[in-house]
Design a protein around this motif. Structure first.
Motif, PDB file in Angstrom:
ATOM      1  N   UNK A 664       0.842  -1.200   0.000  1.00 23.98           N
ATOM      2  CA  UNK A 664       0.000   0.000   0.000  1.00 23.98           C
ATOM      3  C   UNK A 664       0.876   1.249   0.000  1.00 23.98           C
ATOM      4  N   UNK A 665       1.946   1.202   0.802  1.00 24.89           N
ATOM      5  CA  UNK A 665       2.851   2.360   0.874  1.00 24.89           C
ATOM      6  C   UNK A 665       3.512   2.627  -0.474  1.00 24.89           C
ATOM      7  N   UNK A 666       3.829   1.565  -1.198  1.00 21.02           N
ATOM      8  CA  UNK A 666       4.457   1.739  -2.510  1.00 21.02           C
ATOM      9  C   UNK A 666       3.466   2.347  -3.504  1.00 21.02           C
ATOM     10  N   UNK A 671       2.246   7.071  -6.703  1.00 21.97           N
ATOM     11  CA  UNK A 671       1.275   8.082  -7.127  1.00 21.97           C
ATOM     12  C   UNK A 671       1.799   9.488  -6.869  1.00 21.97           C
ATOM     13  N   UNK A 672       2.436   9.653  -5.709  1.00 18.99           N
ATOM     14  CA  UNK A 672       2.969  10.976  -5.371  1.00 18.99           C
ATOM     15  C   UNK A 672       4.178  11.322  -6.242  1.00 18.99           C
ATOM     16  N   UNK A 673       5.085  10.357  -6.419  1.00 20.68           N
ATOM     17  CA  UNK A 673       6.316  10.622  -7.177  1.00 20.68           C
ATOM     18  C   UNK A 673       6.032  10.839  -8.656  1.00 20.68           C
ATOM     19  N   UNK A 696      11.458   7.192  -3.632  1.00 21.98           N
ATOM     20  CA  UNK A 696      10.945   5.839  -3.861  1.00 21.98           C
ATOM     21  C   UNK A 696      11.844   4.759  -3.267  1.00 21.98           C
ATOM     22  N   UNK A 697      13.054   5.137  -2.894  1.00 24.52           N
ATOM     23  CA  UNK A 697      14.006   4.108  -2.455  1.00 24.52           C
ATOM     24  C   UNK A 697      13.453   3.288  -1.292  1.00 24.52           C
ATOM     25  N   UNK A 698      13.014   3.957  -0.234  1.00 20.91           N
ATOM     26  CA  UNK A 698      12.563   3.239   0.972  1.00 20.91           C
ATOM     27  C   UNK A 698      11.336   2.375   0.692  1.00 20.91           C
ATOM     28  N   UNK A 699      10.266   2.896   0.064  1.00 18.04           N
ATOM     29  CA  UNK A 699       9.110   2.027  -0.178  1.00 18.04           C
ATOM     30  C   UNK A 699       9.402   0.867  -1.124  1.00 18.04           C
ATOM     31  N   UNK A 700      10.285   1.064  -2.097  1.00 19.48           N
ATOM     32  CA  UNK A 700      10.643  -0.040  -2.992  1.00 19.48           C
ATOM     33  C   UNK A 700      11.398  -1.119  -2.222  1.00 19.48           C
ATOM     34  N   UNK A 701      12.379  -0.690  -1.391  1.00 24.28           N
ATOM     35  CA  UNK A 701      13.131  -1.661  -0.579  1.00 24.28           C
ATOM     36  C   UNK A 701      12.195  -2.432   0.347  1.00 24.28           C
TER      37      UNK A 701
END
Length: 742
Positions: A664-666, A671-673, A696-701
């Motif tokens: 969900x966070x991703x 959407x924001x990025x 995006x780094x943190x949510x992708x990880x």
């Protein structure tokens, strides 16, 4: 360990050849000696106009004994095979050794090559070096077969040891090696006997020979600047001339002379060029006025009258040369002030630029039209840009430039000023050739920028149109330099120009010039150019108009329609290759450049470089490499799934099918990025775009740590694959990250 001294004494060696010849002597001798097993501690080469000298320290007295083992045929092999092996090894059968191997008994040969004395090896290598010396030009003399740049007169070849020195015996076409040389041709012509390098240099110095060219250069420059300073003047620095003059003398004697008052009104560049090219004189300038008022000449000997006779002779010759220059200058000024540039431009109609590209006059017409189109793009006045383009090459017809071609452009500025043309036009006459190299100044005056870009683009599109492109190391028309010039002009002046369109439009002009015999085709092409001019944009009309024509077309239009995209694309790729070299020299990685070139709008070099620099900074941050790994992981999983399933996962990712908080966070982060990156790129704020991508780094990880993409639930799996497609899409707005290494 012995030292070696070699001197090859001859008639005067041209100054331009001396440094290279000294290095060639050093390389060939050292390579040959080492190959023969004779190592050394150090070597250095020196030169004067009449001699090449090589000094080597710490040579071995003998080459080492070499032992080699060779495997031969099997025991019991045919006699012919064994005899062939024996001939190659230089042994007899009873000298072979039999050994058992896993494949049976085999003959082995133990070959021992005893070492040889240093003198014997040196003589062989030196003879080979002299006979095969790589002079760019050489000659034979007398009845011998030896070729040398000028007649070789003597050879010094001395091997010095603690107990004395010995001459290495050598004879080449009747020139026997020895231990004697000669001093200065006039001041100390007698024979000199030497025992080693230190003795050699000391005796030559006493005989008025400065052996080291660097020492001669330093002495000339110091004395020249001292004499000029004493008169309140300064020497115009010219390192190339300094090196050349140092190669003309063995005992430099610096003399300063005056220029006759009648020539002081000549442009300083004319005085400097005339003195340098004809007399090898240094120019001495008055720092307060900028005028060249005196000259420095370097004699090769001391005289009883302290050089007064030499100076008088030089001044007499100089006056004759400058009288010619003054005559050319005054004639040229009379032409431009009374008749303008028209007579000179008309003469260029009889001067061929290239047999397939027409005359210089035709080229001027093309450059003028292109400069007029470029002018609004760079912010220049279109009328001034066209005017400058029409007179910029005119000085090629002047008497001064005919005599001194290196003054082209510069004299154009002087003549334009004398003719009363606007200063921007006069400046463009000189500046439009720039930049000539990677360290040359880049024009920044707007009219000059427009004409310089037009000049270089005409050259490039012309040679591409006739398929005369650089190949390998060959670039006879300096097209790489022209492309680099365009790149530096665009970047230095922050020019926003679509190169692809500019290339299209100018290729169309070249097509008209080459195939103007078909009135229908010519009319159609002119319509396209008119539409380009009306819209004020490069090339957008060319392919549009071409595509509008179907069916029966003039052959030139049909061919143009087919070839234009390929030629234009190939030339743009050439620009990209030159840009890669340019940016790599500035520390930007090649893969970063490739990732940006792959994006839309890559023919706008200013935009492309802004993107590349922002991406380079991003990849140097902590977030860059980590996000890249996440992107590549997403891209690899997606590519494998698409290949396996035979579908493209690029639609339908829906947040409602998300099962994990990280998923969900991703969704939210993407959407924001996506909006932030899109807005930043539209505003050409690539640093902000990279910053949004970094978020995006943190949510992708977190997503990859918590979630298995290939879920057993097919709906969830498809949704997650489409989510990976969103990662690729969002990050792909910035650059083609698949091209980034790591």
């Amino acid at each position: 360990m012995p030292d070696l001294l070699i001197e090859l004494f001859s008639e005067e060696i041209p100054a331009r050849m001396q440094a290279r010849a000294a290095e060639d002597l050093k390389k060939r001798m050292t390579d040959g000696l080492v190959e023969a097993g004779l190592t050394y501690a150090g070597a250095h080469a020196l030169s004067t106009p009449r001699r090449l000298t090589l000094a080597m320290e710490g040579l071995l007295e003998h080459s080492p004994t070499v032992r080699e083992e060779r495997k031969g045929p099997k025991v019991g092999a045919p006699d012919k095979a064994i005899e062939g092996f024996l001939r190659g090894a230089g042994l007899t059968r009873d000298q072979l050794e039999e050994r058992d191997t896993p494949k049976g008994a085999v003959y082995f040969a133990l070959i021992e090559k005893p070492g040889r004395p240093a003198a014997e090896i040196i003589a062989e290598v030196l003879e080979d070096t002299i006979r095969n010396f790589p002079w760019s030009k050489s000659m034979r003399w007398g009845t011998g077969s030896l070729r040398w740049v000028r007649p070789l007169q003597s050879i010094v070849c001395l091997l010095s040891k603690e107990d004395g020195a010995e001459v290495v015996p050598l004879d080449i076409d009747g020139i026997a090696s020895g231990n004697t040389t000669y001093g200065h041709r006039f001041m100390a012509p007698d024979q000199i006997t030497v025992t080693g390098f230190d003795d050699y240099t000391a005796k030559l110095k006493r005989a008025h020979v400065v052996l080291d060219p660097a020492e001669r250069e330093a002495a000339i420059w110091q004395e020249a600047t001292n004499q000029a300073f004493a008169s309140g003047l300064e020497v115009v620095e010219d390192k190339g001339l300094l090196a050349e003059v140092a190669g003309l003398v063995e005992w430099p004697v610096v003399l300063m002379g005056a220029i006759d008052d009648e020539f002081l009104a000549l442009p300083p560049e004319v005085l400097q060029t005339s003195m340098k090219e004809h007399q090898k004189f240094f120019s001495v300038r008055n720092p307060k006025t900028g005028r060249i008022e005196k000259f420095i000449t370097v004699a090769n000997r001391e005289t009883a009258d302290n050089g007064a006779t030499i100076l008088a002779g030089n001044q007499k010759v100089l006056s004759a040369r400058l009288a010619d220059a003054k005559f050319f200058w005054e004639n040229d000024l009379r032409t431009v002030t009374e008749q303008g540039f028209e007579p000179w431009v008309a003469k260029l109609g009889n001067v061929t630029f290239h047999n397939k590209l027409g005359t210089q006059a035709a080229r001027i017409d093309r450059i003028a039209a292109l400069a007029r189109e470029i002018a609004p793009v760079v912010g220049a006045d279109a009328d001034l840009a066209e005017q400058a383009a029409r007179v910029a090459k005119a000085d090629l017809s002047s008497e001064m430039v005919y005599e001194f071609p290196e003054l082209q452009g510069l004299m154009g500025r002087y003549y334009a000023e004398a003719a009363g043309l606007p200063q921007e036009v006069a400046n463009a006459c000189e500046a439009h050739y720039s930049p000539l190299g990677p360290s040359d100044n880049v024009p920044s005056e707007l009219v000059s920028v427009a004409v310089a870009l037009a000049d270089k683009l005409d050259t490039l599109t012309g040679f591409w149109a006739i398929d005369e492109k650089p190949t390998g190391s060959k670039d006879p028309f300096a097209l790489r330099r022209a492309a680099l010039g365009v790149i530096r002009l665009v970047l230095h002046n922050d020019v926003r120009m679509r190169l692809d369109g500019a290339i299209d439009a100018h290729l169309l002009r070249h097509e008209m010039a080459q195939n103007g015999g078909d009135p229908v085709a010519t009319g159609l092409m002119q319509d396209m150019l008119n539409e380009i001019a009306d819209h004020g944009v490069f090339g957008s009309a060319v392919r549009t108009v071409l595509d509008a024509f179907d069916g029966d077309l003039p052959k030139h239009i049909e061919r143009l329609k087919k070839q234009l995209p390929d030629v234009s694309s190939d030339l743009l790729s050439f620009f990209h290759d030159r840009l890669k070299v340019f940016l790599r020299d500035q520390g930007i990685r090649h893969d970063v450049i490739d990732a940006c070139i792959a994006m839309e709008g890559n023919d706008d070099l200013t935009l492309l470089v802004k993107r590349a620099r922002a991406l380079e900074d991003f990849m140097a941050s902590d977030d860059g490499p980590n996000l890249l790994q996440g992107f590549k992981r997403a891209n690899n999983i997606l590519a494998q799934a698409e290949e396996k399933d035979g579908v493209e996962y690029s639609y339908g990712a829906d947040k409602k099918f998300a099962e994990d908080d990280s998923e969900i966070a991703l969704f939210d982060a993407l959407a924001q990025s996506e909006g932030a990156i899109s807005s930043a790129i539209e505003a050409e704020d690539f640093a902000a775009a990279m910053g949004s991508m970094a978020a995006l780094r943190a949510p992708v990880d977190a997503f990859f740590e918590a979630v298995q993409v290939n879920s057993d639930n097919e709906v969830v799996r498809r949704n997650r694959l489409n989510l990976l497609s969103q990662i690729r899409k969002v990050c792909g707005q910035v650059a083609d990250l698949t091209r980034i290494e790591g």
